[in-house]
Write a protein that holds these residues in place. Sequence first.
Motif, PDB file in Angstrom:
ATOM      1  N   MET A   1       3.126  69.420 106.007  1.00  0.00           N
ATOM      2  CA  MET A   1       3.675  69.611 104.664  1.00  0.00           C
ATOM      3  C   MET A   1       2.534  69.699 103.659  1.00  0.00           C
ATOM      4  O   MET A   1       1.499  69.072 103.835  1.00  0.00           O
ATOM      5  CB  MET A   1       4.532  68.401 104.257  1.00  0.00           C
ATOM      6  CG  MET A   1       5.939  68.411 104.770  1.00  0.00           C
ATOM      7  SD  MET A   1       6.785  66.946 104.116  1.00  0.00           S
ATOM      8  CE  MET A   1       8.470  67.491 104.200  1.00  0.00           C
ATOM      9  N   THR A   2       2.770  70.460 102.608  1.00  0.00           N
ATOM     10  CA  THR A   2       1.788  70.452 101.526  1.00  0.00           C
ATOM     11  C   THR A   2       1.968  69.157 100.725  1.00  0.00           C
ATOM     12  O   THR A   2       3.007  68.509 100.790  1.00  0.00           O
ATOM     13  CB  THR A   2       1.997  71.640 100.574  1.00  0.00           C
ATOM     14  OG1 THR A   2       3.282  71.491  99.947  1.00  0.00           O
ATOM     15  CG2 THR A   2       1.941  72.967 101.329  1.00  0.00           C
TER      16      THR A   2
ATOM     17  N   VAL B   1      -1.862  59.220 101.163  1.00  0.00           N
ATOM     18  CA  VAL B   1      -2.482  60.177 102.086  1.00  0.00           C
ATOM     19  C   VAL B   1      -3.919  59.763 102.393  1.00  0.00           C
ATOM     20  O   VAL B   1      -4.358  59.793 103.553  1.00  0.00           O
ATOM     21  CB  VAL B   1      -2.422  61.614 101.511  1.00  0.00           C
ATOM     22  CG1 VAL B   1      -3.323  62.553 102.301  1.00  0.00           C
ATOM     23  CG2 VAL B   1      -0.989  62.130 101.512  1.00  0.00           C
ATOM     24  N   THR B   2      -4.640  59.329 101.366  1.00  0.00           N
ATOM     25  CA  THR B   2      -6.024  58.879 101.572  1.00  0.00           C
ATOM     26  C   THR B   2      -6.069  57.691 102.532  1.00  0.00           C
ATOM     27  O   THR B   2      -6.908  57.623 103.441  1.00  0.00           O
ATOM     28  CB  THR B   2      -6.664  58.473 100.227  1.00  0.00           C
ATOM     29  OG1 THR B   2      -6.516  59.570  99.328  1.00  0.00           O
ATOM     30  CG2 THR B   2      -8.129  58.126 100.390  1.00  0.00           C
TER      31      THR B   2
ATOM     32  N   GLN C   1      -7.058  72.611 104.155  1.00  0.00           N
ATOM     33  CA  GLN C   1      -6.710  73.652 103.185  1.00  0.00           C
ATOM     34  C   GLN C   1      -5.925  74.744 103.903  1.00  0.00           C
ATOM     35  O   GLN C   1      -6.277  75.120 105.017  1.00  0.00           O
ATOM     36  CB  GLN C   1      -7.984  74.270 102.596  1.00  0.00           C
ATOM     37  CG  GLN C   1      -8.844  73.301 101.801  1.00  0.00           C
ATOM     38  CD  GLN C   1      -8.171  72.855 100.511  1.00  0.00           C
ATOM     39  OE1 GLN C   1      -7.355  73.591  99.955  1.00  0.00           O
ATOM     40  NE2 GLN C   1      -8.484  71.656 100.058  1.00  0.00           N
ATOM     41  N   PRO C   2      -4.865  75.257 103.278  1.00  0.00           N
ATOM     42  CA  PRO C   2      -4.141  76.358 103.908  1.00  0.00           C
ATOM     43  C   PRO C   2      -4.980  77.631 103.906  1.00  0.00           C
ATOM     44  O   PRO C   2      -5.774  77.856 103.005  1.00  0.00           O
ATOM     45  CB  PRO C   2      -2.904  76.525 103.025  1.00  0.00           C
ATOM     46  CG  PRO C   2      -3.296  75.948 101.711  1.00  0.00           C
ATOM     47  CD  PRO C   2      -4.324  74.895 101.975  1.00  0.00           C
TER      48      PRO C   2
ATOM     49  N   THR D   1      -3.135  71.398  99.451  1.00  0.00           N
ATOM     50  CA  THR D   1      -3.624  70.921 100.744  1.00  0.00           C
ATOM     51  C   THR D   1      -2.444  70.657 101.675  1.00  0.00           C
ATOM     52  O   THR D   1      -1.358  70.319 101.228  1.00  0.00           O
ATOM     53  CB  THR D   1      -4.426  69.616 100.587  1.00  0.00           C
ATOM     54  OG1 THR D   1      -3.637  68.722  99.822  1.00  0.00           O
ATOM     55  CG2 THR D   1      -5.751  69.849  99.921  1.00  0.00           C
ATOM     56  N   VAL D   2      -2.685  70.810 102.982  1.00  0.00           N
ATOM     57  CA  VAL D   2      -1.633  70.607 103.975  1.00  0.00           C
ATOM     58  C   VAL D   2      -1.936  69.318 104.746  1.00  0.00           C
ATOM     59  O   VAL D   2      -3.043  69.127 105.241  1.00  0.00           O
ATOM     60  CB  VAL D   2      -1.556  71.808 104.940  1.00  0.00           C
ATOM     61  CG1 VAL D   2      -0.561  71.514 106.056  1.00  0.00           C
ATOM     62  CG2 VAL D   2      -1.156  73.066 104.187  1.00  0.00           C
TER      63      VAL D   2
END
Length: 376
Positions: A1-2, A21-22, A34-35, A46-47
């Motif tokens: 997911m982004t 996320v971090t 990165q996509p 970012t994904v």
Amino acid sequence: MTRADLTHATGLNRSTVATIVTELESLDLVTVSQPVDTKRVGRPSTVIGPSPRHIAVAVHPDKDAISIGVVAMGGRVLREFRFDVERAPTAVHVVNTLQALVRGLELSEGGTVLGVGIGVPGLVGARDGVVRVAPHLDWHDEPLVQMVAKATGLPTWAANDATCAVVAEGQFGEGIDEDNVVYLNGGAGGIGGGVIVGGQLLSGENGYSGELGHMLVNSDGGLCHCGAVGCLETEVNRDDLLSVVGLGDAESSLLEQRLREAYGEEPAVTALVDRQLDFLGIALRNIVNIFNPGVIVLGGFLGAVRNATGDRLLDSVERAALAGPSSEVRIVSSTLDENVLIGAGELVFRTILRDPTSASVGSPTSAREPEQVAAS
Ligand SMILES: [Zn+2]
């Protein structure tokens, strides 16, 4: 997911999502990339995806083979090993095979093995991880979870194989957008089932629920190995189908194609298939009326029979089941290969999904204390 999709899906604000996320990235639980697609207007988001570094060893012992998978989060089978066996393996055979393989994995994979998940074709006690009975393996009261945990030094979980499969179907297969999912698998040994109700796996008092193969469908039927008469799995079975279309035990992958050719053309095939469809229809009618599922997923030879016979099964269920629930249900064939291994892997990942910080203790070489052994 982004990152944007995660923010939307969780309802959390952007900075909270970024912090989480971090944190997950520092635990090596997610990868952030990165996509590649740059055609979209604006800065690419970012994904975030599950990391393949934390793995589960998933095992499915059956009467013709022991299948072992290296499974990552997100329903991905990274590697699969299949050990064909001449006759049904004993529990000790499975444990020894697994022990050798886990040692090899620790040397070669470099990831963190979080634990072992086992899908057993039989009744597995949820409280103690003892296989009460696995009829086609001829196992009785095997303390499988304890044996595997001791041999591998890894936390171990076990559940019925169709239970594992319904978990996989609910998260990654045909039930992905559904809260009420029933899985019915037709295998070499019989018919297994698993049920998700309101998004929760139906377990029962000790993990034994979902034995849909032993539903009475014919009070005048054959004697089942369970001791009862006219169970679904005595009236609907793979061996009779294989033999009527002239296929051997090892040719079951050709069953759907042969049924497509012969059903409606060869009277003996049509008669047998119709008889089995009638009994399967009775079982599905009961399932629809009892559980009001959004989807019933048919696996193994049941999926083959459904695909090869047009709308006959669906029509009979629609006619026989109550109008309300039958208008809401999809009856489909499974398209998720390896759903047992994926679901067995999920038994292991449940702990880490509940508490991601527990990932830091999952080193493959660390010895496990006995109290960390848990049944599913
Ligand atoms: Zn039975």
